[in-house]
Each structure stands twice: as structure tokens, then as C-alpha cells.
Design a protein around this motif. Structure first.
Motif, PDB file in Angstrom:
ATOM      1  N   GLY A   1      11.353  10.416  13.197  1.00  0.00           N
ATOM      2  CA  GLY A   1      10.142   9.898  12.571  1.00  0.00           C
ATOM      3  C   GLY A   1       9.361   9.018  13.517  1.00  0.00           C
ATOM      4  O   GLY A   1       9.785   8.747  14.646  1.00  0.00           O
ATOM      5  N   GLU A   2       8.195   8.574  13.054  1.00  0.00           N
ATOM      6  CA  GLU A   2       7.322   7.699  13.828  1.00  0.00           C
ATOM      7  C   GLU A   2       7.011   6.447  13.023  1.00  0.00           C
ATOM      8  O   GLU A   2       6.799   6.516  11.807  1.00  0.00           O
ATOM      9  CB  GLU A   2       6.030   8.426  14.205  1.00  0.00           C
ATOM     10  CG  GLU A   2       6.253   9.587  15.155  1.00  0.00           C
ATOM     11  CD  GLU A   2       4.960  10.163  15.679  1.00  0.00           C
ATOM     12  OE1 GLU A   2       3.888   9.642  15.306  1.00  0.00           O
ATOM     13  OE2 GLU A   2       5.024  11.118  16.458  1.00  0.00           O
ATOM     14  N   ARG A   3       6.973   5.350  13.705  1.00  0.00           N
ATOM     15  CA  ARG A   3       6.831   4.043  13.068  1.00  0.00           C
ATOM     16  C   ARG A   3       5.429   3.829  12.503  1.00  0.00           C
ATOM     17  O   ARG A   3       4.431   4.193  13.116  1.00  0.00           O
ATOM     18  CB  ARG A   3       7.154   2.946  14.084  1.00  0.00           C
ATOM     19  CG  ARG A   3       7.096   1.524  13.535  1.00  0.00           C
ATOM     20  CD  ARG A   3       7.273   0.516  14.650  1.00  0.00           C
ATOM     21  NE  ARG A   3       7.152  -0.849  14.157  1.00  0.00           N
ATOM     22  CZ  ARG A   3       8.176  -1.650  13.871  1.00  0.00           C
ATOM     23  NH1 ARG A   3       9.406  -1.203  14.043  1.00  0.00           N
ATOM     24  NH2 ARG A   3       7.986  -2.863  13.426  1.00  0.00           N
ATOM     25  N   ARG A   4       5.387   3.200  11.325  1.00  0.00           N
ATOM     26  CA  ARG A   4       4.149   2.717  10.723  1.00  0.00           C
ATOM     27  C   ARG A   4       4.398   1.293  10.227  1.00  0.00           C
ATOM     28  O   ARG A   4       5.493   0.987   9.731  1.00  0.00           O
ATOM     29  CB  ARG A   4       3.730   3.593   9.528  1.00  0.00           C
ATOM     30  CG  ARG A   4       3.507   5.063   9.859  1.00  0.00           C
ATOM     31  CD  ARG A   4       2.209   5.264  10.612  1.00  0.00           C
ATOM     32  NE  ARG A   4       1.927   6.683  10.813  1.00  0.00           N
ATOM     33  CZ  ARG A   4       2.340   7.397  11.848  1.00  0.00           C
ATOM     34  NH1 ARG A   4       3.070   6.810  12.795  1.00  0.00           N
ATOM     35  NH2 ARG A   4       2.045   8.674  11.965  1.00  0.00           N
ATOM     36  N   ASP A   5       3.417   0.429  10.350  1.00  0.00           N
ATOM     37  CA  ASP A   5       3.561  -0.916   9.801  1.00  0.00           C
ATOM     38  C   ASP A   5       3.740  -0.827   8.286  1.00  0.00           C
ATOM     39  O   ASP A   5       3.108  -0.006   7.615  1.00  0.00           O
ATOM     40  CB  ASP A   5       2.335  -1.760  10.119  1.00  0.00           C
ATOM     41  CG  ASP A   5       2.250  -2.105  11.594  1.00  0.00           C
ATOM     42  OD1 ASP A   5       3.290  -2.081  12.273  1.00  0.00           O
ATOM     43  OD2 ASP A   5       1.132  -2.388  12.068  1.00  0.00           O
ATOM     44  N   ALA A   6       4.602  -1.674   7.745  1.00  0.00           N
ATOM     45  CA  ALA A   6       4.935  -1.612   6.315  1.00  0.00           C
ATOM     46  C   ALA A   6       3.878  -2.343   5.491  1.00  0.00           C
ATOM     47  O   ALA A   6       4.123  -3.400   4.906  1.00  0.00           O
ATOM     48  CB  ALA A   6       6.318  -2.204   6.062  1.00  0.00           C
ATOM     49  N   THR A   7       2.692  -1.757   5.438  1.00  0.00           N
ATOM     50  CA  THR A   7       1.612  -2.327   4.640  1.00  0.00           C
ATOM     51  C   THR A   7       1.576  -1.652   3.270  1.00  0.00           C
ATOM     52  O   THR A   7       2.104  -0.548   3.095  1.00  0.00           O
ATOM     53  CB  THR A   7       0.256  -2.107   5.333  1.00  0.00           C
ATOM     54  OG1 THR A   7       0.000  -0.690   5.403  1.00  0.00           O
ATOM     55  CG2 THR A   7       0.272  -2.690   6.738  1.00  0.00           C
ATOM     56  N   PRO A   8       0.957  -2.280   2.275  1.00  0.00           N
ATOM     57  CA  PRO A   8       0.820  -1.612   0.972  1.00  0.00           C
ATOM     58  C   PRO A   8       0.139  -0.255   1.066  1.00  0.00           C
ATOM     59  O   PRO A   8       0.517   0.693   0.370  1.00  0.00           O
ATOM     60  CB  PRO A   8      -0.012  -2.618   0.165  1.00  0.00           C
ATOM     61  CG  PRO A   8       0.336  -3.946   0.746  1.00  0.00           C
ATOM     62  CD  PRO A   8       0.496  -3.685   2.218  1.00  0.00           C
ATOM     63  N   ALA A   9      -0.857  -0.128   1.954  1.00  0.00           N
ATOM     64  CA  ALA A   9      -1.553   1.153   2.093  1.00  0.00           C
ATOM     65  C   ALA A   9      -0.624   2.234   2.634  1.00  0.00           C
ATOM     66  O   ALA A   9      -0.639   3.384   2.167  1.00  0.00           O
ATOM     67  CB  ALA A   9      -2.762   0.989   3.016  1.00  0.00           C
TER      68      ALA A   9
END
Length: 240
Positions: free
Chosen positions: A185-193
């Protein structure tokens, strides 16, 4: 610190019949001491509960991990932990593999714990001391797939995730590798969006994963794979 990894889980079975499973989902990388603080309406979509890990009776996930490590002579002390797992979604959770990367108080790698759950509600933990390449070999001690007995070794490659997540677990039996599982997988910031997008793309992700594994198991059974007897589960110290 906290991140979401939109991921693809792949199972490749080469013996006694070849079969491949691909499942798209998302996983969380969190500090169990400081899990994500989500807006109230989103909290049912991502919870991390101590009851879902180790013995299930400790107050926090960190406490459960420390109890497991202490029983094996490992002192985490004031060290740090990163945890890769599926969150509890709408009251349901299923974690085929949860990984804990443990560092000592000076930031040096201490150990890795691979916590495995099967579809029978049982769990088992493997303590790893991987080298610089993130690899280690452990003896298989837990019934997971109904089509493999409890023997052989797991060759695990579990490097700590960065921008990319790339894990691999190979089952080795009699000089062959009849089964391999990978998570990429690839990282994404854990934001509500990001969470909302992940939920819309993969509704009720943990239930979908659990059902998907069962459906593939039924398919393999109908193709003639023999079911191996399931031994009585003997919980480890510190693990349910």
C-alpha cells in the motif's frame, strides 16, 4: 504519526492447487499510545480496542503488548511502538495480521511482534528479531488456513512502513513455498477526508475482508482441497 494505507492483500497458493486471492482494503499505522482522535460522527468508523488484541483483558493495547513481551524476557520500558492493523468498523473487526514495531527508549529497533488471527476467533503472536532487511524465520505454531496443517516455518519480511507498505509472509514446508501472503500500500495522512474516501471505496472493510476469506475457502473446498484437522487451541501467555 497516524496514517492510512490503502492496500492490496494478496494470497498465492501453489499447492496442492494453485489459487490467488486479491483483496483491496485499507489499514492503519498508529501509535497505540496516541490513537487517532476523530470527530465524533466518524468514531464508529475507526476504533482501536484492547479487547481485540493479545489477551483482550488489559486496559490498553500497549499494556497487552508489554505483558506478552515481559513473559518472553523483553523489556519495552519507555520505548515506542508503531502498530499496523485494521480498525474496528461499525462494531466489527477482523485482523488477519497485526504488526507491532517496537523500539527501545533510544530509538533503536528492539523487536517486531506479528499477531495472527484466524476465522475461528483465535489469535497467536510471533516474536521476531528481524535483521536490517526486516526478515526473520519462525516456526508455524497456529492453525490459520483449514487446508494446511500446523507445521513448517514462516519466513516473514516485515519492514517498518514509510511512504510505502510492503510486507510478505511465506509458508515454507518440505523445501517448498506452498503459500505466500503480501500486503502492499501507499501512505496517506490520517485525515477525516482520507478516512471518508477509504470507507466509501471499501464499505464495512473488516466484514468484507472476513467474508472474502470465507468465500475463497468455500471455493477451494469445492475444488477438492482436503480440510486438515484443527488442533485444540492452546492460548499463549498474554494472548487469548
Amino acid at each position: 504519526m497516524n496514517a492510512v494505507y490503502p492496500s492490496t492483500i494478496t494470497h498465492v497458493r501453489t499447492s496442492p492447487k494453485r489459487h490467488t486471492l486479491h483483496h483491496r482494503t485499507y489499514m492503519w499505522l498508529i501509535d497505540p499510545d496516541a490513537p487517532p482522535r476523530l470527530p465524533f460522527p466518524l468514531r464508529p468508523l475507526a476504533r482501536f480496542d484492547a479487547r481485540d488484541h493479545f489477551g483482550g483483558g488489559e486496559r490498553t493495547i500497549r499494556a497487552g503488548l508489554e505483558k506478552f513481551l515481559t513473559a518472553r524476557g523483553v523489556d519495552l520500558g519507555d520505548g515506542s511502538v508503531l502498530m499496523l492493523a485494521h480498525a474496528r468498523v461499525l462494531g466489527h473487526v477482523f485482523n488477519p495480521l497485526t504488526v507491532y514495531w517496537c523500539r527501545d527508549a533510544g530509538g533503536r529497533p528492539l523487536c517486531v511482534v506479528a499477531e495472527v488471527h484466524n476465522t475461528y476467533g483465535e489469535r497467536h503472536c510471533y516474536l521476531l528479531r528481524p535483521g536490517p532487511d526486516g526478515r526473520d524465520v519462525v516456526k508455524k505454531e497456529f492453525y490459520v488456513s483449514p487446508f494446511f496443517p500446523v507445521d513448517g516455518d514462516y519466513r516473514m519480511r516485515l519492514p517498518e512502513p514509510g511512504e510505502r507498505l510492503s510486507l510478505a509472509v511465506h509458508l515454507e514446508r518440505d523445501g517448498a513455498r506452498p503459500f505466500t501472503a503480501t500486503v502492499r500500500g501507499e501512505r496517506r495522512d490520517a485525515t477525516p477526508a482520507v478516512l471518508l474516501r477509504s470507507v466509501l471505496r471499501h464499505p464495512w472493510s473488516t466484514m468484507a475482508l472476513s467474508l472474502g476469506i470465507r468465500v475463497h475457502g468455500i471455493w477451494l473446498y469445492l475444488r477438492g482441497l482436503p480440510v486438515q484437522p484443527r488442533p485444540r487451541h492452546l492460548p499463549q501467555e498474554g494472548v487469548k
